[in-house]
Structures are given as C-alpha cells and as structure tokens.
Motif scaffolding. Structure first.
Motif, PDB file in Angstrom:
ATOM      1  N   ASN A   1      -4.017   1.019 -14.518  1.00 26.49           N
ATOM      2  CA  ASN A   1      -5.196   1.238 -13.668  1.00 26.49           C
ATOM      3  C   ASN A   1      -5.158   0.333 -12.440  1.00 26.49           C
ATOM      4  O   ASN A   1      -5.542   0.750 -11.339  1.00 26.49           O
ATOM      5  N   GLU A   2      -4.702  -0.909 -12.627  1.00 28.92           N
ATOM      6  CA  GLU A   2      -4.589  -1.822 -11.482  1.00 28.92           C
ATOM      7  C   GLU A   2      -3.563  -1.299 -10.474  1.00 28.92           C
ATOM      8  O   GLU A   2      -3.786  -1.358  -9.262  1.00 28.92           O
ATOM      9  N   ALA A   3      -2.452  -0.794 -10.973  1.00 25.69           N
ATOM     10  CA  ALA A   3      -1.436  -0.228 -10.074  1.00 25.69           C
ATOM     11  C   ALA A   3      -1.986   0.988  -9.336  1.00 25.69           C
ATOM     12  O   ALA A   3      -1.690   1.195  -8.150  1.00 25.69           O
ATOM     13  N   PHE A   4      -2.778   1.793 -10.015  1.00 27.56           N
ATOM     14  CA  PHE A   4      -3.382   2.971  -9.394  1.00 27.56           C
ATOM     15  C   PHE A   4      -4.317   2.559  -8.261  1.00 27.56           C
ATOM     16  O   PHE A   4      -4.278   3.131  -7.166  1.00 27.56           O
ATOM     17  N   VAL A   5      -5.161   1.555  -8.514  1.00 28.28           N
ATOM     18  CA  VAL A   5      -6.098   1.083  -7.487  1.00 28.28           C
ATOM     19  C   VAL A   5      -5.348   0.540  -6.282  1.00 28.28           C
ATOM     20  O   VAL A   5      -5.756   0.738  -5.137  1.00 28.28           O
ATOM     21  N   ASP A   6      -4.192  -0.116  -6.526  1.00 26.38           N
ATOM     22  CA  ASP A   6      -3.379  -0.652  -5.438  1.00 26.38           C
ATOM     23  C   ASP A   6      -2.505   0.406  -4.775  1.00 26.38           C
ATOM     24  O   ASP A   6      -1.683   0.085  -3.910  1.00 26.38           O
ATOM     25  N   GLU A   7      -2.671   1.671  -5.193  1.00 24.73           N
ATOM     26  CA  GLU A   7      -1.912   2.807  -4.656  1.00 24.73           C
ATOM     27  C   GLU A   7      -0.420   2.685  -4.938  1.00 24.73           C
ATOM     28  O   GLU A   7       0.404   3.288  -4.244  1.00 24.73           O
ATOM     29  N   ASN A   8      -0.063   1.921  -5.961  1.00 25.70           N
ATOM     30  CA  ASN A   8       1.325   1.842  -6.408  1.00 25.70           C
ATOM     31  C   ASN A   8       1.510   2.901  -7.490  1.00 25.70           C
ATOM     32  O   ASN A   8       1.618   2.600  -8.687  1.00 25.70           O
ATOM     33  N   TYR A   9       1.542   4.161  -7.049  1.00 21.53           N
ATOM     34  CA  TYR A   9       1.471   5.273  -7.991  1.00 21.53           C
ATOM     35  C   TYR A   9       2.721   5.398  -8.861  1.00 21.53           C
ATOM     36  O   TYR A   9       2.631   5.801 -10.020  1.00 21.53           O
ATOM     37  N   GLY A  10       3.883   5.050  -8.303  1.00 23.95           N
ATOM     38  CA  GLY A  10       5.100   5.101  -9.101  1.00 23.95           C
ATOM     39  C   GLY A  10       5.027   4.160 -10.294  1.00 23.95           C
ATOM     40  O   GLY A  10       5.384   4.517 -11.419  1.00 23.95           O
ATOM     41  N   GLU A  11       4.556   2.937 -10.049  1.00 22.04           N
ATOM     42  CA  GLU A  11       4.395   1.962 -11.133  1.00 22.04           C
ATOM     43  C   GLU A  11       3.322   2.412 -12.113  1.00 22.04           C
ATOM     44  O   GLU A  11       3.452   2.223 -13.333  1.00 22.04           O
ATOM     45  N   ALA A  12       2.255   3.029 -11.575  1.00 19.88           N
ATOM     46  CA  ALA A  12       1.183   3.515 -12.445  1.00 19.88           C
ATOM     47  C   ALA A  12       1.693   4.592 -13.399  1.00 19.88           C
ATOM     48  O   ALA A  12       1.377   4.578 -14.600  1.00 19.88           O
ATOM     49  N   ILE A  13       2.502   5.526 -12.894  1.00 19.27           N
ATOM     50  CA  ILE A  13       3.081   6.570 -13.751  1.00 19.27           C
ATOM     51  C   ILE A  13       3.915   5.940 -14.864  1.00 19.27           C
ATOM     52  O   ILE A  13       3.830   6.328 -16.036  1.00 19.27           O
ATOM     53  N   LYS A  14       4.711   4.943 -14.499  1.00 15.92           N
ATOM     54  CA  LYS A  14       5.571   4.266 -15.473  1.00 15.92           C
ATOM     55  C   LYS A  14       4.727   3.631 -16.576  1.00 15.92           C
ATOM     56  O   LYS A  14       5.035   3.770 -17.778  1.00 15.92           O
ATOM     57  N   LEU A  15       3.661   2.941 -16.204  1.00 18.94           N
ATOM     58  CA  LEU A  15       2.831   2.237 -17.185  1.00 18.94           C
ATOM     59  C   LEU A  15       2.005   3.206 -18.029  1.00 18.94           C
ATOM     60  O   LEU A  15       1.851   3.013 -19.243  1.00 18.94           O
ATOM     61  N   TYR A  16       1.471   4.256 -17.397  1.00 17.35           N
ATOM     62  CA  TYR A  16       0.731   5.262 -18.174  1.00 17.35           C
ATOM     63  C   TYR A  16       1.659   5.920 -19.198  1.00 17.35           C
ATOM     64  O   TYR A  16       1.253   6.183 -20.339  1.00 17.35           O
ATOM     65  N   SER A  17       2.898   6.187 -18.782  1.00 17.43           N
ATOM     66  CA  SER A  17       3.861   6.818 -19.690  1.00 17.43           C
ATOM     67  C   SER A  17       4.173   5.909 -20.874  1.00 17.43           C
ATOM     68  O   SER A  17       4.290   6.372 -22.015  1.00 17.43           O
TER      69      SER A  17
END
Length: 383
Positions: free
Chosen positions: A9-25
C-alpha cells in the motif's frame, strides 16, 4: 502477510506501481483467500494500464466475495478500458444491485451506454450505405472500420488495385505516429476542509477536460495534444461532497478541489484509511501541531503553513509604498535559504540599514559599507 500488504500500500501511494505489484503478489502467495489483496492488485494493474490482468484479479475477487460491490466496480472499469462496453455495463449493474448507494455505478453505466450507442450508430451507418468498409485508425491507435467508396471491375468480385492502394493509403495516413509513453504525475495535499489533487498537464483546454465526482470516486479524462486520452480513476479513502467539489484548469496544471464530508485528516488518498476518526479529529484540533500530509512526493511539505501564508498574502495584497516594500523583503527572507538570511542580516546591520543584500558570496568576507540615499549624509550618533 499484513506487513507485506502494508508495504504494498505504501508503494502504491508513492506511485511505485511495479514494486506494489511485486508485494501484492507476495502477499497473495502467502494467503490467496484475501479478497482485498486481489482488489488492490487489480487497482494497481489499472494504474499500469494492464487491464487484462486487472480483469483476472477482479474475477478471482468475485469468486472469493460475490457480495462485494467493489469487485464489480473494478472489474467494470478494467473491461471499459478494454472497450468491452457491454460486459463492463453488466458488471456495473451487478455492483449497483449490491450497493445502490454507491453513485459511481450510475456514472459508469452512463458512460457504457454512451459508448454502446456510438457503436450502434457506426454499425447502422455502415449497413445503410451498403459499401465496403476500410480500417481507419482511431485516436487511441486502434484500427476501426468505416465505410468508403470502392471501384470494382465490372467482371470481378475482387476490389481493383487502385482501390486497395487507396485503402492502404487511407490507413497509413490515419494511423498516428507512435510516441513514447510519458507518465503524467499527479499529487495531493489537504486542508481541514478540502483535499486538493493536482494533475501535471500543461496548457490543457477546459472543453477537453471531463471530471466526474461521486461520493467516493473521481474520474478524469483529458484529451492530450497527441490526440490520445489521459485517464485517472481515484477510489477515495473517504467521502467527499460532489456538488461542492470543483475543477480548475490552469496553464501549468489541472487542480481538483474535493470538499471533505468530515473535517478529518486523511492518511491516504485512495484505498482503505484505517486512521481512527476520533484520533484524526483530535489531531486536527491541535492548532500548534505541524501537519505534513502524505503525498506521492518524496519531500514532505507543511501545507498548513502554506495555506496560512497564502491567506496572509491575500490580506496584505493591497499594500503600497514602504509597506509593500517591507512585505517583499519579509517574503524574500521567509522563503530564502540560510545563506540568503545570513546575507540579509549581515548587510543590514553593518550598513546601518542602508544596504540589504541576498548574495552571501558577495558580502560574506568583507564588511558592508554604509550607503546613504542620495542627498543624505551618514553621521555616527554620539551619546
């Protein structure tokens, strides 16, 4: 799992969507029964314009929680961007039946119906003319069909060479040149009464900016100079008042001013904000507390101070003469770096108030001379 999801969620808020996908996965690998994990990853895929992956995640979310209206909302948005308008409408209708209070379903259903009507009109037009259809590139770069004249040889069912050449030329001319993808940044800050979202698009035209506000969502579509569309879909963390939310199209940006329903501090712009309302109200009620609100920017800003400075500037905007000059110097000092402030203090004191310099390199290594105004003489006061 909870820690992974929180970091995602923190990566998503920071617009680091690639990292967010990795962490959600990674969170999903550890627990594939959490509907929210699939919904958040689907939302991230939508941000990345990977709509097929978003549909897959929303379908899994529907399997896990068929009574969750958000599953159908996200699914419909992904399908809409894939131009599967009938399927998208079906998803929005199902979601609306689960939660009729969510006004965003009505907005999206209306969008789907408009697109379906347009498709029907194009189909009817081509059937009425009875003429062959030739592919023409749309503004999004996708080749669509439209009627055009055809000259066929009297004794042949095949189109003539000249007709085929014309059709090929038409497609080539209509196809816009490919341009590199340019990410358009958006940011946000808040006051006690509003959340302000800024979209960094310059020189946008008001008639080419469409913004739809609902209680919990914001939908933005902007026609860009490249003839492509910029889309931004926000699933807000808290409710807003649509009728009191406004859009400003400025030369340097587009500004969305969202009216808060409650005067609480948002810790997130999108998603689920777990900040207790009581704590938020208590925090907002402390006048001496500095609020550094979260945003996609890596640098925090004291937006409360900025708002107060703007208010003061507006109050004093009509000052003239010495008062206006003093206000200018005060503003320069307040906004200046440490070197600027040292230079102003040193030059003012050493020159007896006759010189005010902001250049530390120029006056840092020597004493500032007294420079009285023309027609006046400097004298030392004897006690």
């Amino acid at each position: 799992m909870a820690e992974l999801f929180s970091k995602a969620n923190e990566a998503f808020v920071d617009e680091n969507y690639g990292e967010a996908i990795k962490l959600y996965s990674q969170a999903i690998e550890q627990d594939a029964e959490k509907t929210e994990y699939f919904l958040k990853r689907a939302q991230t895929y939508i941000k990345l314009e990977e709509y097929t992956n978003a549909v897959t995640d929303t379908e899994k979310a529907v399997e896990l929680d068929p009574k969750n209206s958000k599953c159908f909302l996200r699914k419909g948005i992904a399908l809409f961007h894939l131009e599967k308008f009938q399927d998208a409408k079906t998803a929005f209708v199902e979601g609306q039946q689960l939660d009729s209070s969510e006004s965003s379903f009505k907005t999206w259903i209306r969008k789907c119906e408009a697109e379906l009507d347009l498709e029907q009109m194009e189909e009817s037009s081509s059937q009425t003319t009875g003429e062959p259809v030739v592919g023409v590139a749309s503004s999004s770069g996708e080749v669509k069909t439209t009627a055009t004249e055809s000259a066929a040889a009297p004794d042949s069912t095949e189109p003539s060479t000249s007709t085929a050449a014309k059709a090929s030329e038409t497609i080539a001319q209509a196809q816009p040149p490919s341009a590199p993808f340019q990410k358009i940044r958006h940011d946000w800050y808040q006051t006690e009464t509003h959340v302000v979202v800024t979209i960094m698009i310059k020189n946008a035209k008001s008639d080419q900016v469409q913004v739809d506000f609902t209680d919990k969502t914001v939908s933005v579509t902007v026609k860009l100079p490249s003839d492509s569309d910029y889309n931004l879909e926000l699933d807000l963390a808290h409710s807003i008042v649509p009728d009191k939310s406004v859009t400003k199209v400025l030369g340097s940006k587009i500004e969305l001013k969202l009216k808060k329903v409650e005067g609480i501090r948002w810790s997130l712009l999108e998603g689920t904000d777990d900040l207790p309302k009581a704590a938020a109200k208590s925090s907002a009620s402390k006048p001496d507390e500095v609020h550094k609100y979260p945003s996609s920017s890596q640098h925090s800003k004291d937006w409360d101070k900025l708002a107060r400075d703007v208010d003061e500037e507006e109050k004093d905007s009509k000052q003239e003469g010495d008062a206006a000059l003093n206000q200018l110097f005060q503003q320069i000092y307040a906004d200046g770096t440490d070197e600027v402030k040292r230079a102003m203090n040193k030059s003012f004191v050493e020159s007896g108030g006759t010189v005010l310099s902001t250049n530390w390199k120029e006056i840092g290594d020597k004493k500032t001379e007294v420079k009285p105004p023309d027609g006046m003489e400097w004298k030392t006061y004897d006690k």
